[in-house]
Design a protein around this motif. Structure first.
Motif, PDB file in Angstrom:
ATOM      1  N   GLU A   1       0.871  -1.327   0.086  1.00 40.65           N
ATOM      2  CA  GLU A   1      -0.091   0.070   0.132  1.00 40.65           C
ATOM      3  C   GLU A   1       0.974   1.267  -0.028  1.00 40.65           C
ATOM      4  O   GLU A   1       0.520   2.074  -0.709  1.00 40.65           O
ATOM      5  CB  GLU A   1      -0.934   0.054   1.189  1.00 40.65           C
ATOM      6  N   TYR A   2       1.854   1.328   0.659  1.00 44.32           N
ATOM      7  CA  TYR A   2       2.878   2.302   0.704  1.00 44.32           C
ATOM      8  C   TYR A   2       3.484   2.712  -0.688  1.00 44.32           C
ATOM      9  O   TYR A   2       3.398   3.838  -1.061  1.00 44.32           O
ATOM     10  CB  TYR A   2       3.959   1.961   1.959  1.00 44.32           C
ATOM     11  N   ASP A   3       3.965   1.549  -1.272  1.00 43.78           N
ATOM     12  CA  ASP A   3       4.532   1.718  -2.711  1.00 43.78           C
ATOM     13  C   ASP A   3       3.440   2.308  -3.554  1.00 43.78           C
ATOM     14  O   ASP A   3       3.878   3.080  -4.383  1.00 43.78           O
ATOM     15  CB  ASP A   3       5.004   0.451  -3.013  1.00 43.78           C
ATOM     16  N   TYR A   4       2.205   1.770  -3.345  1.00 42.43           N
ATOM     17  CA  TYR A   4       1.160   2.149  -4.451  1.00 42.43           C
ATOM     18  C   TYR A   4       0.991   3.795  -4.079  1.00 42.43           C
ATOM     19  O   TYR A   4       0.912   4.592  -5.184  1.00 42.43           O
ATOM     20  CB  TYR A   4      -0.228   1.379  -4.436  1.00 42.43           C
ATOM     21  N   LEU A   5       0.620   4.183  -2.751  1.00 45.75           N
ATOM     22  CA  LEU A   5       0.153   5.508  -2.450  1.00 45.75           C
ATOM     23  C   LEU A   5       1.292   6.493  -2.979  1.00 45.75           C
ATOM     24  O   LEU A   5       1.127   7.539  -3.317  1.00 45.75           O
ATOM     25  CB  LEU A   5       0.082   5.440  -1.156  1.00 45.75           C
ATOM     26  N   SER A   6       2.638   5.855  -2.699  1.00 46.03           N
ATOM     27  CA  SER A   6       3.626   7.046  -2.822  1.00 46.03           C
ATOM     28  C   SER A   6       3.775   7.189  -4.361  1.00 46.03           C
ATOM     29  O   SER A   6       4.144   8.282  -4.970  1.00 46.03           O
ATOM     30  CB  SER A   6       5.079   6.301  -2.626  1.00 46.03           C
ATOM     31  N   ALA A   7       3.675   5.935  -5.171  1.00 46.50           N
ATOM     32  CA  ALA A   7       3.615   6.485  -6.762  1.00 46.50           C
ATOM     33  C   ALA A   7       2.257   7.493  -7.084  1.00 46.50           C
ATOM     34  O   ALA A   7       2.487   7.926  -7.890  1.00 46.50           O
ATOM     35  CB  ALA A   7       3.582   4.806  -7.508  1.00 46.50           C
ATOM     36  N   GLU A   8       1.164   7.062  -6.577  1.00 44.39           N
ATOM     37  CA  GLU A   8      -0.075   7.940  -6.839  1.00 44.39           C
ATOM     38  C   GLU A   8       0.211   9.339  -6.497  1.00 44.39           C
ATOM     39  O   GLU A   8       0.069  10.221  -7.175  1.00 44.39           O
ATOM     40  CB  GLU A   8      -1.201   7.393  -6.134  1.00 44.39           C
TER      41      GLU A   8
END
Length: 325
Positions: A56-63
Motif C-alpha cells: 500500500e505504501y508503494d502504491y500510495l507513494s507512486a499515486e
C-alpha cells in the motif's frame, strides 16, 4: 495551516487498523497529493509491519508522486510495479485494479503505449472479476469512469508538462540575467585594479540594455545569447579565470597561491568554487557558472570548508575568512 491540517488528520485516524498515517495519506491523496507525499515521507517503509502495508505504501507513494509531478522516477515506478505484482498474488481486487490503472497511466503518459495497454488490460480483467461479485452496471460505470479519468489526467499532465517547459525556459533566462547583474557588479569593482578583465564592457552594455528594455519586445534573444557567451567565458576560459584569480590574490595576500600549495590534490572544480565564492559571487551566479543546482553548490562549499578546518595548514584561518566576506 497545512501542518495543522495534517496533524489533525493523523490524530483523527490514529485509532484505525494498520498504520494510521497510511490511511490518512489514502484519504487525502486525490485532493491533496502534495500533503499525501508529506505524510508518506514521514513513514519508514522498513518499519511497516506487514507486506500488505508495504505494498500500500508503494502504491500510495507512486499515486501521490504522479498526481503532484505528472511523472514517476525509476525507483518510484519500480515500487509501483512491485505493488502491482503483490496485489496480483494477494489481493484485494480493488487495489489490484487501481494499481494496474495507475501503471497504465504512467506508461501511456511517457509514450510506452504497448506496456500501457497491457496494464490497462490487467486492470480491466480485475474489474471484470469485481464485476462478477458486485452489481454489473455499477462496475461497468466505474471502469468507464476510470478510463475517462485516465484520459483526462493524461491530457492534463501533457498540458502541465508543456507549461512547465516554458516556465523552466523563462527561469533559465532569468537565472542568466541574474548572473549577469551579479558579475557586472563584482567585475566592475575590479576595473581600477585590473582594467583588462574580459567581459566588463560587454556586461556594462548588456545590463544597461536589459534595464532600459525590460518588459518590451526589444529585449531580443540575442542579448541572452551574449550573456550566455560571457558566462561561458568565466565558466571555461582559463585566461578569464586566471585574471579573476590574480585579482583575488592581490586583494587577499596571495590566498589562491597558498590554497593551491596547501591542497594540491583538490579538483579544478573545487578551486573554481573557492575562487567564485571568495570573489563575492552569489549562489545563483556560482550555480550558473558551474552548471550545478544550488543545493549542490551549498553542499560542495560546506565540504570544502570542513576540509580546510580539518587541515593542518597554518593558513586555514585566512582560507575560511575569504569565504565569509
Amino acid at each position: 495551516m497545512r501542518f495543522a491540517y495534517l496533524v489533525l488528520l493523523l490524530l483523527a485516524f490514529s485509532c484505525g487498523r494498520g498504520d494510521p498515517a497510511l490511511h490518512t495519506a489514502e484519504r487525502v491523496v486525490e485532493d491533496h497529493p502534495d500533503s499525501a507525499l508529506y505524510i508518506l515521507d514521514g513513514i519508514s517503509r522498513v518499519d511497516l509491519k506487514t507486506d500488505r502495508e508495504k505494498a500500500e505504501y508503494d502504491y500510495l507513494s507512486a499515486e501521490a508522486f504522479y498526481r503532484t509531478y505528472f511523472f514517476l522516477d525509476d525507483p518510484t515506478e519500480a515500487a509501483l510495479e512491485r505493488a502491482c505484482f503483490w496485489f496480483d498474488e494477494n489481493g484485494p481486487a480493488m487495489e489490484r485494479m487501481r494499481a494496474w490503472e495507475l501503471m497504465g497511466t504512467v506508461q501511456t503518459a511517457v509514450g510506452r503505449y504497448g506496456s500501457g495497454m497491457v496494464s490497462f488490460r490487467k486492470a480491466g480483467a480485475v474489474a471484470r472479476e469485481i464485476e462478477r461479485s458486485r452489481n454489473r452496471i455499477g462496475m461497468l460505470a466505474l471502469l468507464i469512469l476510470a478510463v475517462l479519468s485516465t484520459l483526462v489526467l493524461y491530457s492534463w499532465a501533457r498540458k502541465i508538462q508543456t507549461e512547465r517547459l516554458l516556465e523552466e525556459k523563462q527561469a533559465e533566462n532569468e537565472r542568466y540575467m541574474s548572473a549577469a547583474e551579479d558579475l557586472q557588479s563584482k567585475l566592475a569593482a575590479m576595473k581600477a585594479d585590473r582594467p583588462k578583465i574580459g567581459g566588463l564592457d560587454t556586461l556594462d552594455r548588456l545590463c544597461e540594455q536589459y534595464y532600459v528594455f525590460e518588459g518590451t519586445s526589444n529585449l531580443q534573444p540575442r542579448i541572452l545569447g551574449e550573456v550566455k557567451s560571457i558566462v561561458e567565458g568565466l565558466r571555461s576560459d582559463a585566461k578569464v579565470q586566471k585574471n579573476l584569480e590574480q585579482a583575488l590574490d592581490e586583494r587577499s595576500g596571495g590566498v589562491m597561491k597558498r590554497l593551491r600549495a596547501a591542497f594540491p590534490k583538490w579538483k579544478d572544480e573545487d578551486f573554481l568554487l573557492y575562487l567564485f565564492t571568495a570573489s563575492g559571487f552569489s549562489a545563483t551566479t556560482i550555480s550558473t557558472l558551474l552548471e550545478k543546482d544550488k543545493p549542490y553548490v551549498y553542499n560542495r562549499l560546506y565540504r570544502l570548508k570542513e576540509r580546510i578546518k580539518a587541515s593542518s595548514s597554518p593558513d586555514s584561518g585566512d582560507f575560511l575568512a575569504c569565504l565569509e566576506k
